[in-house]
Design a protein around this motif. Structure first.
Motif, PDB file in Angstrom:
ATOM      1  N   SER A 174      38.063  30.285  21.756  1.00  0.00           N
ATOM      2  CA  SER A 174      39.226  30.209  22.636  1.00  0.00           C
ATOM      3  C   SER A 174      38.811  30.466  24.079  1.00  0.00           C
ATOM      4  CB  SER A 174      40.273  31.258  22.231  1.00  0.00           C
ATOM      5  OG  SER A 174      40.681  31.066  20.899  1.00  0.00           O
ATOM      6  N   LEU A 175      39.392  29.698  24.986  1.00  0.00           N
ATOM      7  CA  LEU A 175      39.215  29.927  26.418  1.00  0.00           C
ATOM      8  C   LEU A 175      40.466  30.632  26.914  1.00  0.00           C
ATOM      9  CD1 LEU A 175      37.646  26.528  27.502  1.00  0.00           C
ATOM     10  CD2 LEU A 175      36.562  28.759  27.707  1.00  0.00           C
ATOM     11  N   ILE A 176      40.332  31.902  27.254  1.00  0.00           N
ATOM     12  CA  ILE A 176      41.488  32.722  27.585  1.00  0.00           C
ATOM     13  C   ILE A 176      41.350  33.262  29.005  1.00  0.00           C
ATOM     14  CG2 ILE A 176      42.831  34.765  26.934  1.00  0.00           C
ATOM     15  CD1 ILE A 176      41.677  34.457  24.112  1.00  0.00           C
ATOM     16  N   VAL A 177      42.436  33.200  29.762  1.00  0.00           N
ATOM     17  CA  VAL A 177      42.458  33.774  31.109  1.00  0.00           C
ATOM     18  C   VAL A 177      42.738  35.264  30.971  1.00  0.00           C
ATOM     19  CG1 VAL A 177      43.610  33.808  33.342  1.00  0.00           C
ATOM     20  CG2 VAL A 177      43.184  31.627  32.196  1.00  0.00           C
ATOM     21  N   ILE A 178      41.819  36.091  31.479  1.00  0.00           N
ATOM     22  CA  ILE A 178      41.945  37.552  31.374  1.00  0.00           C
ATOM     23  C   ILE A 178      41.674  38.188  32.738  1.00  0.00           C
ATOM     24  CG2 ILE A 178      41.256  37.600  28.939  1.00  0.00           C
ATOM     25  CD1 ILE A 178      38.458  38.460  29.892  1.00  0.00           C
ATOM     26  N   PRO A 179      42.096  39.456  32.929  1.00  0.00           N
ATOM     27  CA  PRO A 179      41.759  40.151  34.181  1.00  0.00           C
ATOM     28  C   PRO A 179      40.250  40.350  34.301  1.00  0.00           C
ATOM     29  CG  PRO A 179      43.555  41.268  33.035  1.00  0.00           C
ATOM     30  CD  PRO A 179      42.992  40.261  32.076  1.00  0.00           C
ATOM     31  N   ILE A 180      39.748  40.324  35.514  1.00  0.00           N
ATOM     32  CA  ILE A 180      38.327  40.574  35.744  1.00  0.00           C
ATOM     33  C   ILE A 180      38.031  42.060  35.552  1.00  0.00           C
ATOM     34  CG2 ILE A 180      38.003  38.643  37.324  1.00  0.00           C
ATOM     35  CD1 ILE A 180      38.284  40.629  39.645  1.00  0.00           C
ATOM     36  N   SER A 181      36.762  42.422  35.562  1.00  0.00           N
ATOM     37  CA  SER A 181      36.350  43.819  35.491  1.00  0.00           C
ATOM     38  C   SER A 181      36.104  44.359  36.898  1.00  0.00           C
ATOM     39  CB  SER A 181      35.068  43.944  34.670  1.00  0.00           C
ATOM     40  OG  SER A 181      33.999  43.292  35.344  1.00  0.00           O
ATOM     41  N   LYS A 182      35.912  45.653  37.004  1.00  0.00           N
ATOM     42  CA  LYS A 182      35.582  46.247  38.305  1.00  0.00           C
ATOM     43  C   LYS A 182      34.274  45.679  38.842  1.00  0.00           C
ATOM     44  CE  LYS A 182      37.951  50.682  37.678  1.00  0.00           C
ATOM     45  NZ  LYS A 182      37.782  52.131  37.457  1.00  0.00           N
ATOM     46  N   ALA A 183      33.311  45.499  37.949  1.00  0.00           N
ATOM     47  CA  ALA A 183      32.017  44.947  38.373  1.00  0.00           C
ATOM     48  C   ALA A 183      32.191  43.559  38.981  1.00  0.00           C
ATOM     49  CB  ALA A 183      31.068  44.885  37.181  1.00  0.00           C
ATOM     50  N   GLN A 184      33.021  42.729  38.351  1.00  0.00           N
ATOM     51  CA  GLN A 184      33.258  41.383  38.878  1.00  0.00           C
ATOM     52  C   GLN A 184      34.014  41.440  40.203  1.00  0.00           C
ATOM     53  OE1 GLN A 184      35.038  40.212  35.045  1.00  0.00           O
ATOM     54  NE2 GLN A 184      33.774  38.365  35.123  1.00  0.00           N
ATOM     55  N   ALA A 185      34.983  42.364  40.311  1.00  0.00           N
ATOM     56  CA  ALA A 185      35.733  42.505  41.562  1.00  0.00           C
ATOM     57  C   ALA A 185      34.808  42.878  42.718  1.00  0.00           C
ATOM     58  CB  ALA A 185      36.828  43.557  41.395  1.00  0.00           C
ATOM     59  N   LEU A 186      33.857  43.783  42.457  1.00  0.00           N
ATOM     60  CA  LEU A 186      32.909  44.188  43.494  1.00  0.00           C
ATOM     61  C   LEU A 186      31.973  43.039  43.867  1.00  0.00           C
ATOM     62  CD1 LEU A 186      32.072  47.782  42.195  1.00  0.00           C
ATOM     63  CD2 LEU A 186      33.411  47.185  44.225  1.00  0.00           C
ATOM     64  N   GLN A 187      31.568  42.279  42.870  1.00  0.00           N
ATOM     65  CA  GLN A 187      30.718  41.113  43.146  1.00  0.00           C
ATOM     66  C   GLN A 187      31.442  40.127  44.045  1.00  0.00           C
ATOM     67  OE1 GLN A 187      27.695  40.271  42.667  1.00  0.00           O
ATOM     68  NE2 GLN A 187      26.841  41.149  40.818  1.00  0.00           N
ATOM     69  N   ARG A 188      32.703  39.879  43.737  1.00  0.00           N
ATOM     70  CA  ARG A 188      33.478  38.909  44.514  1.00  0.00           C
ATOM     71  C   ARG A 188      33.655  39.369  45.956  1.00  0.00           C
ATOM     72  NH1 ARG A 188      38.219  36.633  40.368  1.00  0.00           N
ATOM     73  NH2 ARG A 188      36.770  35.658  38.887  1.00  0.00           N
ATOM     74  N   SER A 189      34.046  40.628  46.140  1.00  0.00           N
ATOM     75  CA  SER A 189      34.249  41.116  47.510  1.00  0.00           C
ATOM     76  C   SER A 189      32.950  41.071  48.306  1.00  0.00           C
ATOM     77  CB  SER A 189      34.805  42.548  47.482  1.00  0.00           C
ATOM     78  OG  SER A 189      33.873  43.452  46.914  1.00  0.00           O
ATOM     79  N   GLY A 190      31.821  41.292  47.613  1.00  0.00           N
ATOM     80  CA  GLY A 190      30.526  41.271  48.291  1.00  0.00           C
ATOM     81  C   GLY A 190      30.155  39.936  48.893  1.00  0.00           C
ATOM     82  N   ARG A 191      30.756  38.861  48.410  1.00  0.00           N
ATOM     83  CA  ARG A 191      30.473  37.531  48.969  1.00  0.00           C
ATOM     84  C   ARG A 191      30.901  37.429  50.431  1.00  0.00           C
ATOM     85  NH1 ARG A 191      26.806  35.246  45.848  1.00  0.00           N
ATOM     86  NH2 ARG A 191      26.428  37.414  45.389  1.00  0.00           N
ATOM     87  N   ALA A 192      31.831  38.303  50.865  1.00  0.00           N
ATOM     88  CA  ALA A 192      32.332  38.234  52.245  1.00  0.00           C
ATOM     89  C   ALA A 192      31.437  38.982  53.224  1.00  0.00           C
ATOM     90  CB  ALA A 192      33.751  38.799  52.312  1.00  0.00           C
ATOM     91  N   GLY A 193      30.474  39.744  52.737  1.00  0.00           N
ATOM     92  CA  GLY A 193      29.669  40.565  53.629  1.00  0.00           C
ATOM     93  C   GLY A 193      28.223  40.162  53.745  1.00  0.00           C
TER      94      GLY A 193
END
Length: 710
Positions: free
Chosen positions: A377-396
């Motif tokens: 199954s391909l399910i849309v789920i909330p990201i983890s804290k680790a993924q959130a930090l990775q994403r924000s890091g793309r801006a810096g």
């Protein structure tokens, strides 16, 4: 004659000037790279890191995005002499694209051609040589290397990078490396003692060897709960490196938005109209969302004043043709801003320059496998804290940035620390087969960081027994199981290749497996569905998708052979014609070319195994029979109401399914085999081919008894 001399002299001058310009340009680029290296946070702790690696056999390094750990640490170790006596520093990555791009970057920084001092290996592609000392590779590739060299004796240091992603291969690799470390540290004067110890470590193949140098192991991640891995490796030391180069301001919503696509559109327009210059990166869950938001943004821009329309929308997702993916790296024209709509491919695998703003809705699409129903199954789920930090890091990465999270700050605190390990949500058949080939008899007792469910083990073992890879005593069968383990494929594909030699259609099965081993061949823009179907009618087989894939491959091969002529040599000009042909037929040229490369590699593999390569030509009946004999676990039968139902040992696990709309199969045949079962909006079977139901008892008696036929 005088004019001739003057022309020659002018030509020499032009060549000299061009050479000087090239050298100057190359020198300037090299200086820029060296300046960038010196500015990375990790540069200030080089001496300390080398000392820590010298003192500890296992070291955990936590360094946030932008610290330079992936590119610089291997160079530090090389310069410190860890590659003496021809040894290598190996660095594993979870994704192919990340492996290749990082290796290219490090080769540039070292001023060497890729494949010399710095190289990479991924499945079906090896760009290394005898002079390679820094080797980037996928984690799965290193697992396969262990089949040939159980001690991984070529490596002085192995760095397992991006551990926080917890891919199934990474988790298995950590267990294996822990055992290899122990084995290489042991003296082997006492064969009996070593045999006992290696059995305790689930490594039956470690019995007789000379004393080997210890293996240095480095566990590395951008965001990681180091305690779990420290405990797993007996209290290994953890070192933290300063994070991103520039600060990123975080912004959250007061309340969770009801529709995050609408909120994403609002955020993009707000940034574009109110913030300073800089590109925008937004994370979405898949192609459908990306194309929907792309349309919304473009429609909204039409309603803005002319001077506010300078926003370019650029999508990137895995099934997008590679030439279109490359557009994200092209700088926006002066006065314009780019907004990049991306899946989580942009979290770690791809670094896009110029990003100043990140929009994070906080969701990701993940795969979950149900071993009972054999349903992915391909399910849309909330990201983890680790993924959130990775994403924000793309801006810096290039300067101070901003991250707009489309969820409240207190919701961030509720997120899981890391994504759910893939090993707890995937089919284990391939991993079990690899472990068996490595000599691990007790796969359930193998030292996983987090053990999968017992049900997952049971169902995967049952599947491997049905495929003939394992005996009823759960031992690797000979020769089929050992042949299957030697092929870098999922077990069902390996079995298909082995069987097809008996059905005189190995050539066709090689093509089908190669085409199924790459990402989607066809690129189908949502606004051009009818045009794509019309253009590709010439390939479509009414009998099924496996036959359609064979037709596409054969047609593309004819194009290449036509232009390469009798010599068989293919130049870049031939591939230019090939790419033009692909574009005309809405085919991803890089995926198709990759399929050709895989075909060549697999052909060499089966030749070495002694399998007879034959073609069934245009009579594909034997090919369909072979598909039935190989994919007998993946069968769906049409019901009286026209809906298909999968066939399972337990009727409770049979599912009502639909043939995927992209299938070329015509009408509603009584019985089909399929490649995968995926749940999105519905339960779909993909890559289907019609078979005769009565073939099953003949070709797969281990699964279908005659008395059950109706």
């Amino acid at each position: 004659m005088a004019q001739g001399r003057q022309f020659n002299n002018s030509t020499k001058t032009l060549k000299r000037n061009f050479s000087e310009h090239t050298q100057s340009s190359s020198y300037a680029k090299r200086q820029k790279l060296l300046k960038h290296k010196a500015s990375l946070p990790i540069a200030s702790v080089e001496k300390r890191l080398v000392e820590e690696v010298q003192k500890h056999d296992t070291l955990i390094i936590v360094g946030e995005t932008g610290s330079g750990k992936t590119t610089q640490l291997p160079q530090f170790l090389y310069n410190a002499g860890f590659c003496g006596n021809g040894k290598l520093v190996g660095i594993t990555q979870p994704r192919r694209v990340g492996t290749v791009s990082v290796a290219k970057r490090v080769a540039e920084e070292c001023g060497v051609a890729l494949g010399e001092k710095v190289g990479y290996s991924i499945r079906f592609e090896d760009v290394t040589s005898t002079s390679t000392r820094i080797k980037y590779m996928t984690d799965g590739l290193l697992l396969r290397e262990a089949l040939l060299d159980p001690y991984l004796s070529r490596y002085a240091v192995i760095i397992v990078d991006e551990v926080h992603e917890r891919t199934v291969h990474t988790d298995v690799l950590l267990g294996l490396l822990k055992n290899v470390q122990n084995a290489r540290s042991k003296s082997v004067n006492n064969d009996q003692q070593l045999e006992k110890e290696s059995a305790d470590q689930c490594l039956g193949f470690l019995k007789r060897c000379q004393r080997r140098s210890p293996l240095k192991l480095i566990i590395m991640s951008a965001s990681l709960d180091a305690r779990i891995f420290s405990q797993y490796f007996g209290g290994a030391k953890a070192v933290h490196i300063q994070g991103r180069q520039f600060p990123v301001d975080m912004f959250y919503t007061y309340h969770p938005p009801q529709y995050y696509l609408d909120a994403s559109l609002t955020a993009i327009l707000q940034i574009h109209l109110e913030e300073d210059p800089g590109d925008i990166l937004i994370f979405l869950t898949g192609q459908e969302e990306i194309e929907s938001l792309e349309k919304l943004v473009k429609d909204s821009l039409k309603q803005l004043p002319e001077n506010n329309k300078k926003l370019i929308v650029v999508p990137i997702f895995s099934s997008l043709p590679s030439e279109r993916q490359m557009r994200v790296f092209v700088p926006a024209p002066p006065g314009f801003r780019k907004v990049i709509l991306a899946t989580n491919i942009a979290e770690t695998s791809v670094t896009i320059p110029g990003i100043k703003y990140v929009v994070d809705p906080g969701f990701v699409k993940a795969r979950f496998y149900d071993p009972n129903k054999r349903l992915e199954s391909l399910i849309v789920i909330p990201i983890s804290k680790a993924q959130a930090l990775q994403r924000s890091g793309r801006a810096g990465r290039d300067g101070p940035g901003k991250c707009f999270c489309l969820y409240p700050e207190n919701e961030f605190e509720k997120l899981e620390e890391s994504p759910k390990p893939e090993i707890k949500r995937c089919n284990l058949s391939n991993i079990i087969l690899q472990l068996k080939a490595l000599g691990v008899d007790d796969v359930v007792g193998f030292g996983f960081i987090e053990k999968p469910s017992r049900q997952s083990f049971v169902k995967s073992l049952e599947e491997l027994i049905l495929l003939g890879a394992l005996t009823d005593e759960f031992k690797l069968s000979n020769p089929v199981g050992r042949q299957m383990a030697c092929l870098p494929l999922d077990p069902i594909y390996s079995k298909a290749l082995i069987l097809s030699s008996e059905f005189n259609c190995l050539e066709e099965m090689l093509i089908a497996v190669s085409m199924l081993s790459v990402k989607s061949i066809f690129f189908t823009p949502s606004e051009k569905l009818e045009e794509v179907r019309t253009v590709n009618k010439c390939f479509e087989s009414p009998e099924g998708d496996h036959l359609t894939l064979v037709n596409v491959y054969r047609a593309s091969n004819e194009i290449l052979e036509k232009w390469s002529g009798d010599s068989g040599l293919r130049t870049e000009n031939h591939y230019k014609i090939f790419r033009k042909w692909c574009k005309k037929h809405f085919i991803d040229s890089r995926s198709l070319r990759h399929a050709h490369d895989i075909h060549s590699q697999l052909r060499r593999n089966v030749e070495q195994m002694g399998l007879r390569i034959a073609s069934c030509g245009d009579d594909l009946l034997q090919f369909r029979r072979c598909l039935a004999a190989s994919f007998f676990c993946n069968v769906a039968l049409k019901q009286p109401d026209g809906i298909y139902r999968t066939l399972a040992n337990d009727p409770m696990n049979e599912l009502a399914v639909h043939i995927h709309p992209s299938s070329s199969i015509q009408g509603k045949p009584e019985c089909v085999v399929f490649d995968e079962l995926v749940e999105t909006s519905k339960k779909y079977i993909r890559h289907t081919t019609m078979i005769d139901y009565l073939w099953l008892a003949e070709l797969a008696p281990q699964r279908y008894a005659l008395e059950n036929q109706v």
